[in-house]
Write a protein that holds these residues in place. Structure first.
Motif, PDB file in Angstrom:
ATOM      1  N   THR A 196      -3.785   4.052   8.921  1.00 16.99           N
ATOM      2  CA  THR A 196      -3.671   5.232   9.783  1.00 16.99           C
ATOM      3  C   THR A 196      -3.499   6.484   8.943  1.00 16.99           C
ATOM      4  O   THR A 196      -4.063   7.542   9.262  1.00 16.99           O
ATOM      5  CB  THR A 196      -2.493   5.074  10.761  1.00 16.99           C
ATOM      6  OG1 THR A 196      -2.525   3.778  11.365  1.00 16.99           O
ATOM      7  CG2 THR A 196      -2.560   6.131  11.861  1.00 16.99           C
TER       8      THR A 196
ATOM      9  N   SER B 269      -0.605  -0.950  15.170  1.00 17.62           N
ATOM     10  CA  SER B 269      -0.319  -1.262  13.771  1.00 17.62           C
ATOM     11  C   SER B 269       0.710  -2.387  13.699  1.00 17.62           C
ATOM     12  O   SER B 269       1.614  -2.490  14.530  1.00 17.62           O
ATOM     13  CB  SER B 269       0.196  -0.023  13.037  1.00 17.62           C
ATOM     14  OG  SER B 269       1.436   0.390  13.549  1.00 17.62           O
ATOM     15  N   ARG B 270       0.531  -3.228  12.713  1.00 18.84           N
ATOM     16  CA  ARG B 270       1.400  -4.388  12.500  1.00 18.84           C
ATOM     17  C   ARG B 270       1.499  -5.228  13.777  1.00 18.84           C
ATOM     18  O   ARG B 270       2.577  -5.599  14.223  1.00 18.84           O
ATOM     19  CB  ARG B 270       2.779  -3.944  12.039  1.00 18.84           C
ATOM     20  CG  ARG B 270       3.561  -5.013  11.301  1.00 18.84           C
ATOM     21  CD  ARG B 270       4.749  -4.373  10.636  1.00 18.84           C
ATOM     22  NE  ARG B 270       5.745  -5.328  10.232  1.00 18.84           N
ATOM     23  CZ  ARG B 270       6.933  -4.998   9.748  1.00 18.84           C
ATOM     24  NH1 ARG B 270       7.234  -3.724   9.604  1.00 18.84           N
ATOM     25  NH2 ARG B 270       7.784  -5.901   9.389  1.00 18.84           N
TER      26      ARG B 270
ATOM     27  N   GLY C  83       2.308   4.686  11.780  1.00 17.09           N
ATOM     28  CA  GLY C  83       1.304   3.637  11.598  1.00 17.09           C
ATOM     29  C   GLY C  83       1.383   3.087  10.192  1.00 17.09           C
ATOM     30  O   GLY C  83       2.380   3.264   9.492  1.00 17.09           O
ATOM     31  N   GLY C  84       0.299   2.439   9.760  1.00 14.13           N
ATOM     32  CA  GLY C  84       0.248   1.874   8.424  1.00 14.13           C
ATOM     33  C   GLY C  84      -0.583   2.718   7.478  1.00 14.13           C
ATOM     34  O   GLY C  84      -0.981   3.842   7.807  1.00 14.13           O
TER      35      GLY C  84
ATOM     36  N   ARG D 286     -10.392   2.042  15.979  1.00 13.73           N
ATOM     37  CA  ARG D 286     -10.513   2.417  14.566  1.00 13.73           C
ATOM     38  C   ARG D 286     -11.249   3.744  14.450  1.00 13.73           C
ATOM     39  O   ARG D 286     -12.207   4.006  15.167  1.00 13.73           O
ATOM     40  CB  ARG D 286     -11.253   1.331  13.785  1.00 13.73           C
ATOM     41  CG  ARG D 286     -10.420   0.076  13.551  1.00 13.73           C
ATOM     42  CD  ARG D 286     -11.083  -0.813  12.523  1.00 13.73           C
ATOM     43  NE  ARG D 286     -11.104  -0.165  11.214  1.00 13.73           N
ATOM     44  CZ  ARG D 286     -11.913  -0.508  10.216  1.00 13.73           C
ATOM     45  NH1 ARG D 286     -12.790  -1.473  10.373  1.00 13.73           N
ATOM     46  NH2 ARG D 286     -11.864   0.127   9.069  1.00 13.73           N
TER      47      ARG D 286
ATOM     48  N   GLY E   6       3.332  -0.266   9.043  1.00 10.64           N
ATOM     49  CA  GLY E   6       2.301  -1.203   8.616  1.00 10.64           C
ATOM     50  C   GLY E   6       2.868  -2.448   7.960  1.00 10.64           C
ATOM     51  O   GLY E   6       4.087  -2.637   7.867  1.00 10.64           O
TER      52      GLY E   6
ATOM     53  N   ASN F 298      -0.247   4.957  15.967  1.00 12.87           N
ATOM     54  CA  ASN F 298      -1.108   3.787  16.084  1.00 12.87           C
ATOM     55  C   ASN F 298      -0.291   2.675  16.739  1.00 12.87           C
ATOM     56  O   ASN F 298       0.494   1.998  16.079  1.00 12.87           O
ATOM     57  CB  ASN F 298      -1.607   3.334  14.716  1.00 12.87           C
ATOM     58  CG  ASN F 298      -2.528   2.129  14.796  1.00 12.87           C
ATOM     59  OD1 ASN F 298      -2.680   1.520  15.856  1.00 12.87           O
ATOM     60  ND2 ASN F 298      -3.152   1.771  13.697  1.00 12.87           N
TER      61      ASN F 298
ATOM     62  N   GLY G 208       3.805  -0.941  16.023  1.00 14.35           N
ATOM     63  CA  GLY G 208       3.734   0.512  16.039  1.00 14.35           C
ATOM     64  C   GLY G 208       4.271   1.109  17.323  1.00 14.35           C
ATOM     65  O   GLY G 208       5.054   2.063  17.304  1.00 14.35           O
TER      66      GLY G 208
END
Length: 328
Positions: free
Chosen positions: A89, A31-32, A85-86, A62, A111, A28, A36
């Motif tokens: 994900t 992410s953050r 990812g977080g 998404r 994340g 991802n 990512g």
């Protein structure tokens, strides 16, 4: 941004004993707030240097990871999938797996909350996390939760709940503050700030919680009820300190009957799990939980918002998922 798919073909014989033929990385990049992709740029050169066979698939929107993983796992083969990812994900990947028993899952956390990594002692440093995956010291067969509402269902790896904690997740998803704090590497504070605002504005409601189809509990002023597969959620709140993803049970927390002032006082203690000492904090274990609310409440799985509901059911999948955990 690179193409959706990257593939590295190492020479024959490059496979290390104990490693799969190929790792599939679900990345991802957003992410953050873009961290990512930057962390992936640290990881990929190590894979090439060590001549590891891999594919890298990048999410573009998404629920994209759900679709990609559904396609990947549609056959009978076993796959080793690594999420970059977080927690969101992780949730998408878990929901995309066709047969949980045919997947080994690794994780490189990028994340802002990282409750999945925190609970399973997975390193947050990307290179350490990668080394942990390539040379694993501990693999666990873990329970995966499943939320049912209306005629739909969604899996979760960490937790699923209704009320206050879900309200935080809903607001965090659209809050510009989260992006700003992620940029400053203070993403965890997003949940603290939103939690404080939610406490001041939320109105406790009446819910009925039924455990294992037999034990019915009524709460007149409930703030939230959550089923947890792992101890932490919401960026480090240790809501269910004894939650064990290997025991075939859900740990349930209900907060009810407290004043808002007391909740404000109690909330910081949840980082250490000390909130369980206070009255108004109820803990249970079960294999199945149903919640019926007098009003529609926000709902989440692993911090991912679900449309507001009045009736839900939470249980565990019959198959476990093999996860590469960190050392203690």
């Amino acid at each position: 941004m690179k193409a959706l798919t990257e593939k590295n073909d190492a020479p024959a014989g490059a496979k290390i004993v104990g490693q799969p033929d190929e790792y599939i990385f679900i990345v991802n990049p957003n992410s953050r707030s873009g961290q990512g992709y930057r962390l992936w740029e640290q990881v990929e050169p190590v894979l090439k240097e060590r001549r590891i066979r891999y594919q890298a698939l990048f999410t573009k929107y998404r629920q994209h990871a759900v679709k990609m993983v559904q396609e990947l796992t549609a056959g009978l083969n076993h796959h080793t999938i690594v999420v970059v990812g977080g927690d969101g994900t992780i949730n998408e990947v878990v929901n995309g797996i066709e047969d949980l028993s045919k997947v080994t899952l690794g994780y490189i956390p990028t994340g802002s909350s990282n409750d999945f990594a925190r609970s399973l002692h997975i390193p947050t440093d990307p290179i350490q996390a990668l080394n942990n995956i390539l040379s694993p010291s501990r693999c666990l067969s873990v329970n995966i939760g499943i939320l049912r509402y209306e005629d739909k269902k969604r899996r979760f790896a960490v937790s699923s709940g209704m009320g206050f904690d879900a309200g935080i997740c809903h607001e965090a998803m659209v809050s510009p503050i989260k992006s700003l704090l992620n940029t400053l590497r203070l993403g965890k504070l997003t949940y603290v700030g939103i939690a404080l605002r939610q406490i001041l504005t939320i109105a406790p409601g009446q819910i009925t919680v039924t455990l294992d189809d037999s034990r019915k509990l009524h709460f007149k002023r409930a703030y939230f009820a959550t089923a947890m597969n792992l101890p932490f959620e919401g960026g480090g709140f240790k809501f269910c300190p004894d939650a064990d993803c290997k025991d075939g049970l859900l740990d349930v927390i209900v907060i009810s009957g407290l004043s808002k002032l007391k909740i404000l006082t109690l909330l910081p203690t949840a980082y250490k799990g000390w909130h369980t000492r206070f009255s108004g904090v109820y803990l249970f274990t079960c294999r199945k939980m149903e919640i019926a609310s007098s009003i529609s409440l926000p709902l989440h799985t692993d911090g991912e918002p679900v449309l507001r509901q009045t009736n839900i059911s939470i249980s565990l999948e019959s198959e476990n998922l093999r996860i590469i955990a960190g050392g203690f």
